[in-house]
Design a protein around this motif. Structure first.
Motif, PDB file in Angstrom:
ATOM      1  N   ASN A 123       0.820  -1.213   0.000  1.00 45.10           N
ATOM      2  CA  ASN A 123       0.000   0.000   0.000  1.00 45.10           C
ATOM      3  C   ASN A 123       0.853   1.261   0.000  1.00 45.10           C
ATOM      4  O   ASN A 123       0.399   2.322  -0.437  1.00 45.10           O
ATOM      5  CB  ASN A 123      -0.917   0.027   1.231  1.00 45.10           C
ATOM      6  N   LEU A 124       2.060   1.156   0.482  1.00 52.27           N
ATOM      7  CA  LEU A 124       2.926   2.330   0.584  1.00 52.27           C
ATOM      8  C   LEU A 124       3.439   2.792  -0.785  1.00 52.27           C
ATOM      9  O   LEU A 124       3.520   3.994  -1.044  1.00 52.27           O
ATOM     10  CB  LEU A 124       4.104   2.026   1.517  1.00 52.27           C
ATOM     11  N   GLN A 125       3.752   1.856  -1.657  1.00 54.45           N
ATOM     12  CA  GLN A 125       4.323   2.203  -2.969  1.00 54.45           C
ATOM     13  C   GLN A 125       3.399   3.101  -3.800  1.00 54.45           C
ATOM     14  O   GLN A 125       3.844   4.139  -4.293  1.00 54.45           O
ATOM     15  CB  GLN A 125       4.692   0.925  -3.732  1.00 54.45           C
ATOM     16  N   PRO A 126       2.108   2.763  -3.957  1.00 56.00           N
ATOM     17  CA  PRO A 126       1.234   3.660  -4.733  1.00 56.00           C
ATOM     18  C   PRO A 126       1.067   5.031  -4.074  1.00 56.00           C
ATOM     19  O   PRO A 126       0.916   6.041  -4.764  1.00 56.00           O
ATOM     20  CB  PRO A 126      -0.109   2.931  -4.786  1.00 56.00           C
ATOM     21  N   LEU A 127       1.123   5.068  -2.752  1.00 64.04           N
ATOM     22  CA  LEU A 127       1.013   6.340  -2.053  1.00 64.04           C
ATOM     23  C   LEU A 127       2.211   7.233  -2.353  1.00 64.04           C
ATOM     24  O   LEU A 127       2.068   8.454  -2.507  1.00 64.04           O
ATOM     25  CB  LEU A 127       0.887   6.120  -0.544  1.00 64.04           C
ATOM     26  N   LEU A 128       3.385   6.632  -2.464  1.00 64.82           N
ATOM     27  CA  LEU A 128       4.587   7.403  -2.788  1.00 64.82           C
ATOM     28  C   LEU A 128       4.506   7.973  -4.205  1.00 64.82           C
ATOM     29  O   LEU A 128       4.939   9.100  -4.451  1.00 64.82           O
ATOM     30  CB  LEU A 128       5.835   6.542  -2.612  1.00 64.82           C
ATOM     31  N   VAL A 129       3.954   7.197  -5.135  1.00 58.44           N
ATOM     32  CA  VAL A 129       3.785   7.674  -6.516  1.00 58.44           C
ATOM     33  C   VAL A 129       2.798   8.843  -6.539  1.00 58.44           C
ATOM     34  O   VAL A 129       3.039   9.881  -7.171  1.00 58.44           O
ATOM     35  CB  VAL A 129       3.306   6.529  -7.437  1.00 58.44           C
ATOM     36  N   LYS A 130       1.693   8.682  -5.804  1.00 56.66           N
ATOM     37  CA  LYS A 130       0.681   9.729  -5.715  1.00 56.66           C
ATOM     38  C   LYS A 130       1.272  10.996  -5.080  1.00 56.66           C
ATOM     39  O   LYS A 130       1.022  12.108  -5.549  1.00 56.66           O
ATOM     40  CB  LYS A 130      -0.479   9.214  -4.855  1.00 56.66           C
ATOM     41  N   GLU A 131       2.075  10.805  -4.060  1.00 59.57           N
ATOM     42  CA  GLU A 131       2.713  11.924  -3.382  1.00 59.57           C
ATOM     43  C   GLU A 131       3.654  12.675  -4.322  1.00 59.57           C
ATOM     44  O   GLU A 131       3.676  13.902  -4.343  1.00 59.57           O
ATOM     45  CB  GLU A 131       3.471  11.407  -2.159  1.00 59.57           C
ATOM     46  N   ARG A 132       4.416  11.928  -5.104  1.00 55.36           N
ATOM     47  CA  ARG A 132       5.355  12.548  -6.047  1.00 55.36           C
ATOM     48  C   ARG A 132       4.600  13.409  -7.062  1.00 55.36           C
ATOM     49  O   ARG A 132       5.040  14.515  -7.399  1.00 55.36           O
ATOM     50  CB  ARG A 132       6.159  11.459  -6.754  1.00 55.36           C
TER      51      ARG A 132
END
Length: 162
Positions: free
Chosen positions: A38-47
């Motif tokens: 779940n963390l990986q897509p959140l990092l992409v969204k954050e970027r």
């Protein structure tokens, strides 16, 4: 360049920072649960949010600079604070002050949440390092007798001659 354009840019910045705060809170939950999927897509969204934030901030800086030029204000310090001092209309001054305060609160909340995430990640890394250290005890702890400087120090934790 009108003041309304600058206020709209500041409103976009508040919206983006609030959205980043929501993502950061979701990251906190993922970190606490140890859920890297779940963390990986959140990092992409954050970027993506950060890139949009940079674009809006660049536009805001240009709008502020243009406002100073249009209103013939010569100031080396072309900031919102300087604008607030130069504005004569109390209603516009209050609108600008309110949105600037909202932005400050949003940035502060986001910073606090990201510091929490950083602390949680550091603690997780410390736990992993501790776990690895416990799985790989030093060779001195394995030898209970006298300390011989022979082959025993070159031997791995698991003896392959068994």
């Amino acid at each position: 360049m009108s003041l309304q354009t600058i206020i709209k840019s500041l409103e976009k910045l508040v919206m983006l920072h609030d959205s980043l705060l929501s993502i950061s809170e979701q990251k906190t939950v993922a970190i606490k649960e140890g859920n890297m999927e779940n963390l990986q897509p959140l990092l992409v969204k954050e970027r993506k949010h950060v890139q949009a934030l940079e674009q809006v901030e660049t536009a805001r800086l240009k709008d502020v600079k243009d406002w100073f030029e249009v209103n013939n204000f010569q100031s080396e310090d072309q900031t919102i604070t300087t604008m607030l001092e130069m504005l004569e209309d109390n209603e516009q001054q209050q609108m600008l002050a309110d949105i600037t305060t909202q932005l400050t609160h949003s940035v502060t909340n986001l910073k606090r949440q990201e510091q929490l995430n950083q602390t949680l990640i550091q603690q997780s890394l410390q736990f992993v390092e501790l776990s690895l250290d416990m799985m790989n005890p030093s060779i001195n702890n394995l030898n209970y007798g006298s300390t011989k400087e022979t082959e025993s120090t070159k031997r791995s934790v698991f003896d392959s001659k068994a």
